[in-house]
Each structure stands twice: as structure tokens, then as C-alpha cells.
Design a protein around this motif. Structure first.
Motif, PDB file in Angstrom:
ATOM      1  N   TYR A 107      -5.937  15.141   6.314  1.00 24.44           N
ATOM      2  CA  TYR A 107      -6.684  14.050   5.702  1.00 24.44           C
ATOM      3  C   TYR A 107      -8.185  14.298   5.784  1.00 24.44           C
ATOM      4  CZ  TYR A 107      -8.676   9.679   4.368  1.00 24.44           C
ATOM      5  OH  TYR A 107      -9.446   8.749   3.717  1.00 24.44           O
ATOM      6  N   ARG A 108      -8.651  14.746   6.923  1.00 29.29           N
ATOM      7  CA  ARG A 108     -10.086  14.996   7.061  1.00 29.29           C
ATOM      8  C   ARG A 108     -10.566  16.054   6.069  1.00 29.29           C
ATOM      9  NH1 ARG A 108      -8.765  14.151  12.902  1.00 29.29           N
ATOM     10  NH2 ARG A 108      -9.915  12.276  13.566  1.00 29.29           N
ATOM     11  N   SER A 109      -9.716  17.007   5.771  1.00 27.24           N
ATOM     12  CA  SER A 109     -10.090  18.083   4.838  1.00 27.24           C
ATOM     13  C   SER A 109      -9.966  17.675   3.378  1.00 27.24           C
ATOM     14  CB  SER A 109      -9.226  19.320   5.095  1.00 27.24           C
ATOM     15  OG  SER A 109      -9.442  19.840   6.393  1.00 27.24           O
ATOM     16  N   TYR A 110      -9.010  16.783   3.069  1.00 28.79           N
ATOM     17  CA  TYR A 110      -8.681  16.503   1.665  1.00 28.79           C
ATOM     18  C   TYR A 110      -8.770  15.024   1.318  1.00 28.79           C
ATOM     19  CZ  TYR A 110      -6.882  21.293   1.647  1.00 28.79           C
ATOM     20  OH  TYR A 110      -6.756  22.661   1.738  1.00 28.79           O
ATOM     21  N   GLN A 111      -9.584  14.259   2.033  1.00 30.14           N
ATOM     22  CA  GLN A 111      -9.604  12.811   1.836  1.00 30.14           C
ATOM     23  C   GLN A 111     -10.071  12.385   0.449  1.00 30.14           C
ATOM     24  OE1 GLN A 111     -13.341  11.034   3.996  1.00 30.14           O
ATOM     25  NE2 GLN A 111     -12.575  12.749   5.214  1.00 30.14           N
ATOM     26  N   GLU A 112     -10.796  13.239  -0.250  1.00 30.55           N
ATOM     27  CA  GLU A 112     -11.235  12.853  -1.589  1.00 30.55           C
ATOM     28  C   GLU A 112     -10.099  12.928  -2.615  1.00 30.55           C
ATOM     29  OE1 GLU A 112     -13.591  16.001  -3.801  1.00 30.55           O
ATOM     30  OE2 GLU A 112     -13.683  16.817  -1.767  1.00 30.55           O
ATOM     31  N   TRP A 113      -8.957  13.468  -2.207  1.00 29.54           N
ATOM     32  CA  TRP A 113      -7.864  13.683  -3.148  1.00 29.54           C
ATOM     33  C   TRP A 113      -6.746  12.661  -3.048  1.00 29.54           C
ATOM     34  CZ3 TRP A 113      -8.794  17.347  -6.731  1.00 29.54           C
ATOM     35  CH2 TRP A 113      -9.803  18.281  -6.443  1.00 29.54           C
ATOM     36  N   TYR A 114      -6.629  11.984  -1.894  1.00 34.09           N
ATOM     37  CA  TYR A 114      -5.530  11.024  -1.758  1.00 34.09           C
ATOM     38  C   TYR A 114      -5.915   9.928  -0.772  1.00 34.09           C
ATOM     39  CZ  TYR A 114      -4.213  13.307   2.682  1.00 34.09           C
ATOM     40  OH  TYR A 114      -4.209  13.828   3.962  1.00 34.09           O
ATOM     41  N   SER A 115      -5.227   8.804  -0.893  1.00 32.23           N
ATOM     42  CA  SER A 115      -5.378   7.699   0.034  1.00 32.23           C
ATOM     43  C   SER A 115      -4.179   6.778  -0.162  1.00 32.23           C
ATOM     44  CB  SER A 115      -6.687   6.938  -0.197  1.00 32.23           C
ATOM     45  OG  SER A 115      -6.865   5.930   0.786  1.00 32.23           O
ATOM     46  N   SER A 143       0.862  -1.181   0.000  1.00 33.02           N
ATOM     47  CA  SER A 143       0.000   0.000   0.000  1.00 33.02           C
ATOM     48  C   SER A 143       0.896   1.228   0.000  1.00 33.02           C
ATOM     49  CB  SER A 143      -0.958  -0.006   1.194  1.00 33.02           C
ATOM     50  OG  SER A 143      -0.293   0.066   2.425  1.00 33.02           O
ATOM     51  N   GLU A 144       0.502   2.223  -0.775  1.00 30.89           N
ATOM     52  CA  GLU A 144       1.364   3.357  -1.082  1.00 30.89           C
ATOM     53  C   GLU A 144       0.521   4.620  -1.263  1.00 30.89           C
ATOM     54  OE1 GLU A 144       4.261   4.492  -1.339  1.00 30.89           O
ATOM     55  OE2 GLU A 144       4.767   5.417  -3.238  1.00 30.89           O
ATOM     56  N   ILE A 145       0.986   5.731  -0.707  1.00 31.03           N
ATOM     57  CA  ILE A 145       0.239   6.984  -0.809  1.00 31.03           C
ATOM     58  C   ILE A 145       0.073   7.362  -2.279  1.00 31.03           C
ATOM     59  CG2 ILE A 145       2.242   8.538  -0.618  1.00 31.03           C
ATOM     60  CD1 ILE A 145      -1.084   9.007   1.226  1.00 31.03           C
ATOM     61  N   THR A 146      -1.167   7.679  -2.654  1.00 32.68           N
ATOM     62  CA  THR A 146      -1.529   7.809  -4.061  1.00 32.68           C
ATOM     63  C   THR A 146      -2.529   8.951  -4.242  1.00 32.68           C
ATOM     64  OG1 THR A 146      -1.233   5.415  -4.434  1.00 32.68           O
ATOM     65  CG2 THR A 146      -2.626   6.599  -6.006  1.00 32.68           C
ATOM     66  N   TRP A 147      -2.308   9.768  -5.270  1.00 34.50           N
ATOM     67  CA  TRP A 147      -3.330  10.757  -5.649  1.00 34.50           C
ATOM     68  C   TRP A 147      -4.524  10.026  -6.246  1.00 34.50           C
ATOM     69  CZ3 TRP A 147      -2.563  14.891  -3.214  1.00 34.50           C
ATOM     70  CH2 TRP A 147      -1.362  15.602  -3.205  1.00 34.50           C
ATOM     71  N   LEU A 148      -5.711  10.328  -5.744  1.00 34.58           N
ATOM     72  CA  LEU A 148      -6.928   9.743  -6.310  1.00 34.58           C
ATOM     73  C   LEU A 148      -7.409  10.527  -7.517  1.00 34.58           C
ATOM     74  CD1 LEU A 148      -8.890   8.915  -3.037  1.00 34.58           C
ATOM     75  CD2 LEU A 148      -7.266   7.492  -4.306  1.00 34.58           C
ATOM     76  N   ARG A 149      -6.970  11.778  -7.615  1.00 36.56           N
ATOM     77  CA  ARG A 149      -7.271  12.636  -8.753  1.00 36.56           C
ATOM     78  C   ARG A 149      -6.000  13.384  -9.123  1.00 36.56           C
ATOM     79  NH1 ARG A 149     -12.517  15.837  -6.561  1.00 36.56           N
ATOM     80  NH2 ARG A 149     -12.133  17.034  -8.488  1.00 36.56           N
ATOM     81  N   PRO A 150      -5.828  13.743 -10.392  1.00 35.04           N
ATOM     82  CA  PRO A 150      -4.549  14.313 -10.829  1.00 35.04           C
ATOM     83  C   PRO A 150      -4.395  15.812 -10.573  1.00 35.04           C
ATOM     84  CG  PRO A 150      -5.999  14.046 -12.710  1.00 35.04           C
ATOM     85  CD  PRO A 150      -6.736  13.461 -11.528  1.00 35.04           C
ATOM     86  N   ASP A 151      -5.420  16.447  -9.977  1.00 39.96           N
ATOM     87  CA  ASP A 151      -5.383  17.904  -9.853  1.00 39.96           C
ATOM     88  C   ASP A 151      -5.670  18.360  -8.424  1.00 39.96           C
ATOM     89  OD1 ASP A 151      -7.937  16.923  -9.900  1.00 39.96           O
ATOM     90  OD2 ASP A 151      -8.787  18.601 -11.050  1.00 39.96           O
ATOM     91  N   PRO A 152      -4.889  17.895  -7.424  1.00 38.34           N
ATOM     92  CA  PRO A 152      -5.181  18.240  -6.032  1.00 38.34           C
ATOM     93  C   PRO A 152      -5.000  19.731  -5.759  1.00 38.34           C
ATOM     94  CG  PRO A 152      -3.036  17.199  -6.200  1.00 38.34           C
ATOM     95  CD  PRO A 152      -3.678  17.060  -7.542  1.00 38.34           C
ATOM     96  N   PRO A 153      -5.730  20.271  -4.776  1.00 36.13           N
ATOM     97  CA  PRO A 153      -5.548  21.677  -4.399  1.00 36.13           C
ATOM     98  C   PRO A 153      -4.108  21.952  -3.960  1.00 36.13           C
ATOM     99  CG  PRO A 153      -7.547  20.778  -3.428  1.00 36.13           C
ATOM    100  CD  PRO A 153      -6.811  19.624  -4.023  1.00 36.13           C
ATOM    101  N   ALA A 191       2.069   9.956  -6.408  1.00 31.85           N
ATOM    102  CA  ALA A 191       1.674  10.016  -7.813  1.00 31.85           C
ATOM    103  C   ALA A 191       0.313   9.348  -7.949  1.00 31.85           C
ATOM    104  CB  ALA A 191       2.711   9.315  -8.693  1.00 31.85           C
ATOM    105  N   THR A 192      -0.230   9.409  -9.148  1.00 34.57           N
ATOM    106  CA  THR A 192      -1.497   8.735  -9.410  1.00 34.57           C
ATOM    107  C   THR A 192      -1.273   7.229  -9.557  1.00 34.57           C
ATOM    108  OG1 THR A 192      -1.268   8.983 -11.798  1.00 34.57           O
ATOM    109  CG2 THR A 192      -2.393  10.763 -10.601  1.00 34.57           C
ATOM    110  N   ALA A 193      -2.358   6.472  -9.494  1.00 34.23           N
ATOM    111  CA  ALA A 193      -2.263   5.023  -9.626  1.00 34.23           C
ATOM    112  C   ALA A 193      -1.667   4.620 -10.970  1.00 34.23           C
ATOM    113  CB  ALA A 193      -3.633   4.388  -9.445  1.00 34.23           C
ATOM    114  N   SER A 194      -2.049   5.310 -12.034  1.00 33.49           N
ATOM    115  CA  SER A 194      -1.521   4.939 -13.354  1.00 33.49           C
ATOM    116  C   SER A 194      -0.007   5.111 -13.405  1.00 33.49           C
ATOM    117  CB  SER A 194      -2.190   5.778 -14.449  1.00 33.49           C
ATOM    118  OG  SER A 194      -1.951   7.157 -14.258  1.00 33.49           O
TER     119      SER A 194
END
Length: 253
Positions: free
Chosen positions: A236-244, A145-155, A170-173
Motif C-alpha cells: 500500500y505504501r508503494s502503490y497507494q495512488e492506484w487503489y483504495s 466500502s470495497e477495494i477499488t482501482w483508482l486508475r484503470p492501468d495499475p502497474p 475493479a474501478t468505481a465505474s
């Protein structure tokens, strides 16, 4: 802050935790199913950066004929893991090993499965998979398991934070391309859900903070560690939709 003092305090804060990073038994089992390994086989497994054994105990319980070497740099964590393994009745199949993930003592092509939850960042994703690959037999499996951007355009706020903390985010791809370039074929990918972060890691850590501060009330470093942990949780609580954490399961080609 002195590096050794920081490690000592971090170990003290986290050694009583069930896990030392985000995750869950459910996601560990989901990732294990993605390996497509025969779970009844006599597998040789290494759980690298095992901490106090959250994933080790799941692997040892689900793989009844496997031998699991549980690797961590900190003997305090391994002591807890050993007690937990005895309580779970799997101690005969769990071998604690105090070692650096950068210089593991395994023989070439001796492992069927390398497991690492939330730990490979200590080396960096690319360096880690290149270093560990020779220990796997042809057809052996890597699950990390590795820290990953869920979307390519984080704030910008969260992008700046992670680029400073871990530039290999980085992103999963992008991560999958690295795996393929090194000589792995992807078997599966999953994303850890928010409860794996908040319910299973941040909230239990926050509950231990008052006692931790009481134990070290004369050390400003302890207050600094608590402040850093709280900042990370708030981000994480503020930006959880952007990374995991992305869980990557791949077979050695």
C-alpha cells in the motif's frame, strides 16, 4: 497453514485494535450523510462484519433513535464491541450478533440501512449486494466500502497481487454498474484517504506485532501472519495512488 489456526491467530492480532481495516470516524460520517436518511428516525440498521465496533459506535452515536445490529463471525470481536458500547453509553441500542454474513437471520424488508466497511470482500461484491438486498425495505440504503482501482492501468506488480487476492477488484465505474444492474441507485461515492490506511490501520497493527509474536513465539504460523501483514502494508505504501477503498452508498430501487 491450517485455516482455523489462521483465523484464531488473526483474531488475536486484531482484537485489541480500534479497527480491523482501513477507515476513520470522519469517513464513516461522510458516508452516513450521503445516505440522505433522516438521522433522527427510528431506523433499523445492520453493521455487517463490524469487528470490534469502530463503525458501529459511530452509527449508534449519530443515530440516536436507531437500533443497530452489529454482526460478526468472531465472538472475541463482539465481546470487545460490547464493552466499548457500554463505555460509550449506547449499549441499549447496539445488539451484537454472532453470524455469518452469508446466512443472516433478518426478515425480508426489515432494515432501513445496511452498513459494511471493508467486509463485503469476504463474499465478493456482487454476491454480497445480491444476498443482502432482500433485507432492505424499498428505499432502504446500502453503504459499503470495497477495494477499488483508482486508475484503470495499475502497474503489473500490484495488479498481479490483487488479482490473486481478490479478483473482483475493479474501478468505481464497474462497481457502480454492478449496483445499478442489481437494482440500486447510487447516492454517493467517496475514496478513503491514505491516513485511513496508514495512520489508522497499518501503523497500529505494526505496533501490536511484537507482543503478538511474544505470545506465540513457538508457532511459525504467527510469523507467517506478521510477514503477510507487513507485505500488504508495504504494497500500500508503494502503490497507494492506484487503489483504495471506495465507499459506495446506494438506495434500493
Amino acid at each position: 497453514m491450517d485455516e482455523q489456526a489462521m483465523f484464531t491467530l488473526m483474531v488475536d492480532l486484531h482484537r485489541d485494535g480500534e479497527r480491523q481495516g482501513p477507515g476513520s470516524e470522519e469517513e464513516t460520517l461522510r458516508a452516513l450523510d450521503l445516505t440522505r436518511l433522516d438521522q433522527e428516525a427510528a431506523l433499523q440498521v445492520a453493521d455487517i462484519g463490524c469487528g470490534t465496533g469502530a463503525s458501529t459506535l459511530v452509527l449508534a452515536s449519530r443515530l440516536p433513535n436507531a437500533q443497530v445490529t452489529a454482526v460478526d463471525l468472531f465472538p472475541e470481536f463482539l465481546d470487545v464491541l460490547s464493552r466499548r458500547a457500554r463505555k460509550a453509553g449506547v449499549s441499549e441500542r447496539v445488539d451484537p450478533l454472532e453470524a455469518s454474513m452469508e446466512s443472516l437471520p433478518f426478515d425480508s424488508e426489515s432494515l432501513d440501512l445496511i452498513w459494511a466497511e471493508g467486509a463485503i470482500y469476504n463474499m465478493g461484491f456482487s454476491e454480497g449486494i445480491k444476498t443482502w438486498k432482500p433485507f432492505l425495505r424499498p428505499g432502504g440504503v446500502l453503504a459499503v466500502s470495497e477495494i477499488t482501482w483508482l486508475r484503470p492501468d495499475p502497474p503489473e506488480t500490484i495488479r498481479r497481487h490483487w488479482n490473486a487476492e481478490y479478483p473482483q477488484i475493479a474501478t468505481a465505474s464497474e462497481k457502480i454498474n454492478i449496483l445499478e444492474d442489481v437494482g440500486f441507485d447510487l447516492l454517493g461515492y467517496l475514496v478513503l484517504p491514505p491516513n485511513n490506511w496508514i495512520d489508522n490501520y497499518y501503523e497500529p497493527t505494526e505496533k501490536r506485532m511484537p507482543a503478538f509474536l511474544d505470545r506465540h513465539d513457538d508457532r511459525p504460523e504467527a510469523a507467517q501472519i506478521v510477514a503477510m501483514e507487513r507485505e500488504e502494508a508495504d504494497l500500500y505504501r508503494s502503490y497507494q495512488e492506484w487503489y483504495s477503498y471506495g465507499f459506495y452508498v446506494a438506495r434500493k430501487r
